[in-house]
Design an enzyme around this catalytic site. Structure first.
Site, PDB file in Angstrom:
ATOM      1  CE  LYS A  37      -3.862   4.935   1.041  1.00  0.00           C
ATOM      2  NZ  LYS A  37      -3.176   4.098   2.051  1.00  0.00           N
ATOM      3  N   PRO A  91     -10.891  -0.672   3.621  1.00  0.00           N
ATOM      4  CG  PRO A  91      -9.402   1.144   3.440  1.00  0.00           C
ATOM      5  CD  PRO A  91     -10.391   0.325   2.652  1.00  0.00           C
ATOM      6  CG  ASP A  96      -1.896   1.122   1.244  1.00  0.00           C
ATOM      7  OD1 ASP A  96      -1.840   1.952   0.320  1.00  0.00           O
ATOM      8  OD2 ASP A  96      -2.727   1.183   2.166  1.00  0.00           O
ATOM      9  CG  ASP A 129       6.067  11.164  -8.568  1.00  0.00           C
ATOM     10  OD1 ASP A 129       6.145  12.064  -9.444  1.00  0.00           O
ATOM     11  OD2 ASP A 129       6.754  11.162  -7.537  1.00  0.00           O
ATOM     12  CD  GLN A 168      -9.571   4.210   9.060  1.00  0.00           C
ATOM     13  OE1 GLN A 168     -10.052   5.123   8.388  1.00  0.00           O
ATOM     14  NE2 GLN A 168      -8.741   3.326   8.532  1.00  0.00           N
TER      15      GLN A 168
HETATM   16  O1  C5P Z   1      -5.716   0.163  11.484  1.00  0.00           O
HETATM   17  P1  C5P Z   1      -6.789   0.265  10.442  1.00  0.00           P
HETATM   18  O2  C5P Z   1      -7.702  -0.934  10.419  1.00  0.00           O
HETATM   19  O3  C5P Z   1      -7.534   1.566  10.470  1.00  0.00           O
HETATM   20  O4  C5P Z   1      -5.960   0.206   9.067  1.00  0.00           O
HETATM   21  C1  C5P Z   1      -6.503   0.561   7.826  1.00  0.00           C
HETATM   22  C2  C5P Z   1      -5.430   0.461   6.782  1.00  0.00           C
HETATM   23  O5  C5P Z   1      -5.945   0.815   5.514  1.00  0.00           O
HETATM   24  C3  C5P Z   1      -4.231   1.366   7.000  1.00  0.00           C
HETATM   25  O6  C5P Z   1      -3.097   0.669   6.505  1.00  0.00           O
HETATM   26  C4  C5P Z   1      -4.519   2.574   6.138  1.00  0.00           C
HETATM   27  O7  C5P Z   1      -3.321   3.189   5.712  1.00  0.00           O
HETATM   28  C5  C5P Z   1      -5.240   1.932   4.979  1.00  0.00           C
HETATM   29  N1  C5P Z   1      -6.153   2.746   4.182  1.00  0.00           N
HETATM   30  C6  C5P Z   1      -7.232   3.418   4.730  1.00  0.00           C
HETATM   31  N2  C5P Z   1      -8.077   4.131   3.913  1.00  0.00           N
HETATM   32  C7  C5P Z   1      -7.877   4.162   2.584  1.00  0.00           C
HETATM   33  C8  C5P Z   1      -6.814   3.461   2.025  1.00  0.00           C
HETATM   34  C9  C5P Z   1      -5.973   2.748   2.868  1.00  0.00           C
HETATM   35  O8  C5P Z   1      -7.443   3.356   5.948  1.00  0.00           O
HETATM   36  N3  C5P Z   1      -8.722   4.755   1.779  1.00  0.00           N
END
Ligand code: C5P
Length: 214
Positions: free
Chosen positions: A61, A166, A59, A64, A171
């Site tokens: 992201k 995610p 990941d 560039d 979150q």
């Molecule tokens: O710890 P948690 O369950 O919140 O992790 C979510 C993961 O998904 C993290 O690695 C975060 O960087 C990633 N992510 C996100 N939202 C996005 C893309 C990636 O939370 N849109």
């Protein structure tokens, strides 16, 4: 049944590998990002795969110009099975990564809308266009937020591609709110709610069981 992807954002290699060993029976893929790779180097991907023999997605992201994206993809995909790119930089930048991935038979996954509150201001207003672009470019999957189930549904419908999502756990997203939208090619991403749990194995088991109960 949808699959479970562990977001392994820890900063210590030994801890990362221990968690993989513990949760291995319950996860289907691993997502690593800058935290782990900047702390331990890209070799950690090989070490993770040696233990779990599962898909590892980087990941990064990537966002560039095409020639720089191409270089990043070439290095990353020597190790990882797939790479996450941003779409807002434009079709040419995503295509540069796709071309590298295609040659190596690896995956490209494109972010449409992010899961955090700050995403509402800049990326949400263009997320539907990004989903259309992902469809046009035929990327392997898109990233959509499980913190906003209605947006997840909308973006999945537009792109008509597998999703990785995610936002469940730390979150505030809940698996039960998105389960109806998930198919067998889709992945629920869980990070902190597993690797920061007192018992990561049991936490992973519970998420896996919830996903099974569709
Ligand atoms: O710890 P948690 O369950 O919140 O992790 C979510 C993961 O998904 C993290 O690695 C975060 O960087 C990633 N992510 C996100 N939202 C996005 C893309 C990636 O939370 N849109």
């Amino acid at each position: 049944m949808a699959k479970l992807m562990l977001a392994l954002d820890v900063l210590d290699e030994n801890k990362a590998l221990k968690i993989i060993e513990e949760v291995n029976d319950y996860i289907d893929a691993v997502k690593i990002g800058y935290p782990l790779v900047l702390a331990c180097g890209l070799d950690v991907i090989k070490k993770i795969k040696d233990i779990c023999d599962k898909e590892v997605i980087a990941d990064f992201k990537v966002a560039d110009i095409p020639s720089t994206n191409e270089k990043i993809a070439k290095i990353t995909l020597k190790y990882a099975d797939g790479i996450i790119v941003h779409g807002f930089v434009g079709e040419d930048s995503v295509k540069a990564v796709k071309d590298v991935a295609k040659n190596l038979n690896k995956k490209v996954i494109m972010v449409t809308e992010m899961s955090h509150p700050g995403a509402l201001k800049f990326i949400q207003p263009i997320a539907e266009e990004l989903a259309e672009m992902a469809k046009k470019l035929e990327v392997d999957a898109i990233v959509v937020p499980s913190t906003r189930p209605q947006r997840l549904k909308r973006l999945k419908n537009i792109a008509n591609l597998p999703i990785i999502t995610p936002g469940v756990g730390a979150q505030g997203g809940k698996i039960e709110d998105i389960l109806n939208e998930l198919g067998e090619d889709d992945y629920v991403i869980v990070g902190r709610a597993i690797y920061q749990a007192e018992d990561p194995k049991n936490a992973a088991k519970k998420f896996k069981e919830q996903i099974k109960n569709i």
